[in-house]
Write a protein that holds these residues in place. Sequence first.
Motif, PDB file in Angstrom:
ATOM      1  N   UNK A  27       5.266  -4.588  -8.360  1.00  0.00           N
ATOM      2  CA  UNK A  27       6.554  -4.353  -9.019  1.00  0.00           C
ATOM      3  C   UNK A  27       7.203  -3.049  -8.576  1.00  0.00           C
ATOM      4  N   UNK A  28       6.529  -2.261  -7.709  1.00  0.00           N
ATOM      5  CA  UNK A  28       7.134  -1.021  -7.219  1.00  0.00           C
ATOM      6  C   UNK A  28       6.386  -0.544  -5.979  1.00  0.00           C
ATOM      7  N   UNK A  29       7.050   0.317  -5.215  1.00  0.00           N
ATOM      8  CA  UNK A  29       6.421   1.005  -4.090  1.00  0.00           C
ATOM      9  C   UNK A  29       6.619   2.500  -4.288  1.00  0.00           C
ATOM     10  N   UNK A  30       5.536   3.261  -4.212  1.00  0.00           N
ATOM     11  CA  UNK A  30       5.604   4.705  -4.434  1.00  0.00           C
ATOM     12  C   UNK A  30       5.713   5.455  -3.112  1.00  0.00           C
ATOM     13  N   UNK A  31       5.900   6.756  -3.239  1.00  0.00           N
ATOM     14  CA  UNK A  31       6.029   7.629  -2.078  1.00  0.00           C
ATOM     15  C   UNK A  31       4.891   7.385  -1.087  1.00  0.00           C
ATOM     16  N   UNK A  32       5.258   7.209   0.198  1.00  0.00           N
ATOM     17  CA  UNK A  32       4.334   7.020   1.319  1.00  0.00           C
ATOM     18  C   UNK A  32       3.689   5.644   1.371  1.00  0.00           C
ATOM     19  N   UNK A  33       3.994   4.761   0.425  1.00  0.00           N
ATOM     20  CA  UNK A  33       3.437   3.421   0.480  1.00  0.00           C
ATOM     21  C   UNK A  33       4.260   2.536   1.423  1.00  0.00           C
ATOM     22  N   UNK A  34       3.599   1.565   2.029  1.00  0.00           N
ATOM     23  CA  UNK A  34       4.237   0.628   2.948  1.00  0.00           C
ATOM     24  C   UNK A  34       4.106  -0.770   2.370  1.00  0.00           C
ATOM     25  N   UNK A  35       5.186  -1.506   2.387  1.00  0.00           N
ATOM     26  CA  UNK A  35       5.153  -2.841   1.806  1.00  0.00           C
ATOM     27  C   UNK A  35       6.183  -3.749   2.416  1.00  0.00           C
TER      28      UNK A  35
END
Length: 416
Positions: free
Chosen positions: A367-375
């Motif tokens: 439900x979300x992508x945080x700082x530095x995450x790749x999706x």
Amino acid sequence: MDILRIATAGSVDDGKSTLIGRLLYETNSITKDKIEALESASKRKGLDFLDLSLLTDGLIAEREQGITIDVAHIYFSTPTRKYIIADTPGHVEYTRNMVTGASNAKVSLILVDARQGVVEQTARHLSIAALLRIPKVIICVNKMDLVQYDEAKFEAIKDSLSSLVAQTTFEGQEISFLPISSLFGQNITQAADKMPWYQGNTLLGELEAFEFAESLAHAPARFPVQWVIRPKTEEYHDYRGYAGKISSGTFQVGDVIKALPTGQESTIASIEKFGEQLDRAVAGDSVVITLTTDVDISRGNSLVLASDTQAPQLKDFAAHICWLDHQALSPGKTYLLQHGVNLTKAKISQITERLDVVAQTSSQDVDSLKLNEIGGIQLRTAQPIMADVYAENPSNGAFILIDEFSNSTVGVGFVK
């Protein structure tokens, strides 16, 4: 001479800055006053050797902590080639810096500490190199001096790395493994006298031998128009030229072209580069193209070959995204999407997955992508963008997302 762009990567204290400093030092790319300043600084630190990392770690915080925080661009050359190195940070929280620093690289240098072997950041950086389709990856097992230049230790790390590479989605990219000691200059520009068991190339030899034939010249022809030139003088009263940089492919005088998004067709009358008339121009050339007929073309439009039936105009599409903002990405939010000179609103309709770049797995219930995450995301733009799939045409397949209120760049995207 051609220019080879390189990006470094590795975990904290793997010796990236020292390696680059050694390359600069041994290719005589440092001025005398800088060498004197380096000697003085090394003596103040009580060292009996030159601290070559000081050549690249320019921020006060970097020198205090002995780490790289921001991307530094370093330039050096040899008699045959010029080089630009993006020295990127190793901390996991600076993953975004590695992605942006490596975005234009043809070679990725991934460092591994010979004492530590493969760590989480090694897998992370290999995954990013694969995602960015960097043509050549050189994995440098550094600090071999701290394991007594042991061949068995290098071979064990190489086996682990080979297994990791096999799990990563590399497609047609060259992978090399080198044992080095950047502190003592072993296998950097000269063959390592401490490692007679290694018969391969030095690091500089690998870089000099790498041929990166510009595949973009053979990719689909794309010419994003940056400016329409209308002098409106008596001499050039009827002149209408379209200025820009060819992002991929080849254009020739006489080619029938199509303007996107209108679809109008015309024929190339001339190609000009700094006043010189050309018969053809290829990817990377900044030129002015004139047409045989007047066509409604403005800044942000693209020229493609009329024979290209797959010329893209995307409004609904999927993409990989590296999130750069402290505020998490959530579905339903609207951003500004910039692709080349085009700027349009874009709404994130869905986050389809979060990539675990270490385990090489993905989670779909996100439900979300945080700082530095790749999706992976699905998005819709207000106006179509003329983008290709990144894996097929990297020069025309990337974009950025901008927060429309703060004007900050919050994401780097790659069209799937």
